[in-house]
Motif scaffolding. Structure first.
Motif, PDB file in Angstrom:
ATOM      1  N   LEU A  34      35.882  25.135  44.181  1.00 61.42           N
ATOM      2  CA  LEU A  34      35.885  24.805  45.606  1.00 61.42           C
ATOM      3  C   LEU A  34      34.467  24.539  46.110  1.00 61.42           C
ATOM      4  N   LEU A  35      33.526  25.387  45.729  1.00 61.69           N
ATOM      5  CA  LEU A  35      32.132  25.214  46.165  1.00 61.69           C
ATOM      6  C   LEU A  35      31.552  23.909  45.618  1.00 61.69           C
ATOM      7  N   ARG A  36      31.781  23.650  44.348  1.00 62.54           N
ATOM      8  CA  ARG A  36      31.247  22.407  43.754  1.00 62.54           C
ATOM      9  C   ARG A  36      31.890  21.177  44.372  1.00 62.54           C
ATOM     10  N   SER A  37      33.178  21.255  44.651  1.00 67.13           N
ATOM     11  CA  SER A  37      33.870  20.136  45.279  1.00 67.13           C
ATOM     12  C   SER A  37      33.321  19.869  46.680  1.00 67.13           C
ATOM     13  N   ALA A  38      33.018  20.941  47.422  1.00 68.80           N
ATOM     14  CA  ALA A  38      32.476  20.781  48.776  1.00 68.80           C
ATOM     15  C   ALA A  38      31.116  20.098  48.768  1.00 68.80           C
ATOM     16  N   LEU A  39      30.394  20.230  47.660  1.00 71.70           N
ATOM     17  CA  LEU A  39      29.084  19.585  47.525  1.00 71.70           C
ATOM     18  C   LEU A  39      29.177  18.114  47.125  1.00 71.70           C
ATOM     19  N   SER A  40      30.258  17.746  46.433  1.00 71.78           N
ATOM     20  CA  SER A  40      30.320  16.404  45.856  1.00 71.78           C
ATOM     21  C   SER A  40      31.401  15.502  46.443  1.00 71.78           C
ATOM     22  N   SER A  41      32.323  16.061  47.213  1.00 76.13           N
ATOM     23  CA  SER A  41      33.442  15.289  47.761  1.00 76.13           C
ATOM     24  C   SER A  41      33.522  15.505  49.264  1.00 76.13           C
ATOM     25  N   PRO A  42      34.332  14.678  49.943  1.00 67.37           N
ATOM     26  CA  PRO A  42      34.480  14.875  51.381  1.00 67.37           C
ATOM     27  C   PRO A  42      34.923  16.299  51.703  1.00 67.37           C
ATOM     28  N   PRO A  47      36.171  18.547  55.166  1.00 66.79           N
ATOM     29  CA  PRO A  47      37.290  19.076  54.393  1.00 66.79           C
ATOM     30  C   PRO A  47      37.967  17.984  53.566  1.00 66.79           C
ATOM     31  N   PRO A  48      38.619  18.375  52.461  1.00 63.32           N
ATOM     32  CA  PRO A  48      39.226  17.386  51.563  1.00 63.32           C
ATOM     33  C   PRO A  48      40.284  16.522  52.243  1.00 63.32           C
ATOM     34  N   SER A  49      40.906  17.040  53.284  1.00 62.30           N
ATOM     35  CA  SER A  49      41.957  16.287  53.978  1.00 62.30           C
ATOM     36  C   SER A  49      41.400  15.142  54.829  1.00 62.30           C
ATOM     37  N   LYS A  50      40.089  15.116  55.002  1.00 66.94           N
ATOM     38  CA  LYS A  50      39.458  14.086  55.840  1.00 66.94           C
ATOM     39  C   LYS A  50      38.562  13.235  54.943  1.00 66.94           C
ATOM     40  N   SER A  51      39.120  12.142  54.415  1.00 66.94           N
ATOM     41  CA  SER A  51      38.406  11.339  53.416  1.00 66.94           C
ATOM     42  C   SER A  51      37.130  10.693  53.947  1.00 66.94           C
ATOM     43  N   SER A  52      36.993  10.564  55.269  1.00 63.31           N
ATOM     44  CA  SER A  52      35.782   9.952  55.826  1.00 63.31           C
ATOM     45  C   SER A  52      34.656  10.975  56.035  1.00 63.31           C
ATOM     46  N   ALA A  53      34.961  12.256  55.840  1.00 65.14           N
ATOM     47  CA  ALA A  53      33.952  13.296  56.060  1.00 65.14           C
ATOM     48  C   ALA A  53      32.963  13.325  54.898  1.00 65.14           C
TER      49      ALA A  53
END
Length: 153
Positions: free
Chosen positions: A29-37, A39-45
């Motif tokens: 979860l931490l690594r994903s927050a660093l590399s992907s939008p 919150p994950p539900s908001k692809s433009s973030a």
């Protein structure tokens, strides 16, 4: 006008045990927050911006534990806030036969038996927040970072 120059990048540490499913999920979860939008539900973030330190198979020091415990306030029955006991960091694993009541004892026990700790221990050192033993607490830390990023906090 120059407020942006005084901002520091948050420092997040995860004390991680790869054999713990909760710890593995928290690290993902931490690594994903660093590399992907996020919150994950908001692809433009945009992704969150923080420094992630992964400390694998090593418990926090007793000084770090004292600080972490101070980041985990608990309410007494009378509604007052107090620092929780170091026992809150201990797991219910069957190999844990002692229950130390001070940070030094917890560190010593965890050094001898890594299963004694609730993994992961995730700490936001700048905001004074910590989560122990679950992914929900990590989500709370990430949500606070998102609110700061988005100007909601």
């Amino acid at each position: 006008m120059f407020k942006a120059f005084t901002r520091t990048i948050p420092e997040i540490s995860i004390f991680h045990n790869p054999s713990s499913p909760a710890s593995t999920n928290a690290l993902k979860l931490l690594r994903s927050a660093l590399s992907s939008p996020y919150p994950p539900s908001k692809s433009s973030a945009p992704p969150l911006n923080f420094n992630l330190e992964v400390i694998e198979n090593k418990p926090p020091t007793s000084d770090q534990l004292r600080t972490i415990l101070s980041y985990l306030p608990s309410k007494t029955p009378s509604g007052q806030t107090q620092t929780p006991s170091p026992e809150i960091l201990l797991s219910a694993h069957p190999t844990v036969d002692s229950r130390p009541t001070n940070p030094e004892g917890v560190v010593q026990l965890a050094s001898q038996n890594p299963n004694a700790l609730k993994w992961p221990i995730v700490v936001d050192w700048h905001s004074g927040k910590a989560a122990v033993g679950d992914v929900e607490g990590v989500k709370g830390i990430l949500e606070e970072l998102r609110k700061k990023r988005d100007g909601e906090a």
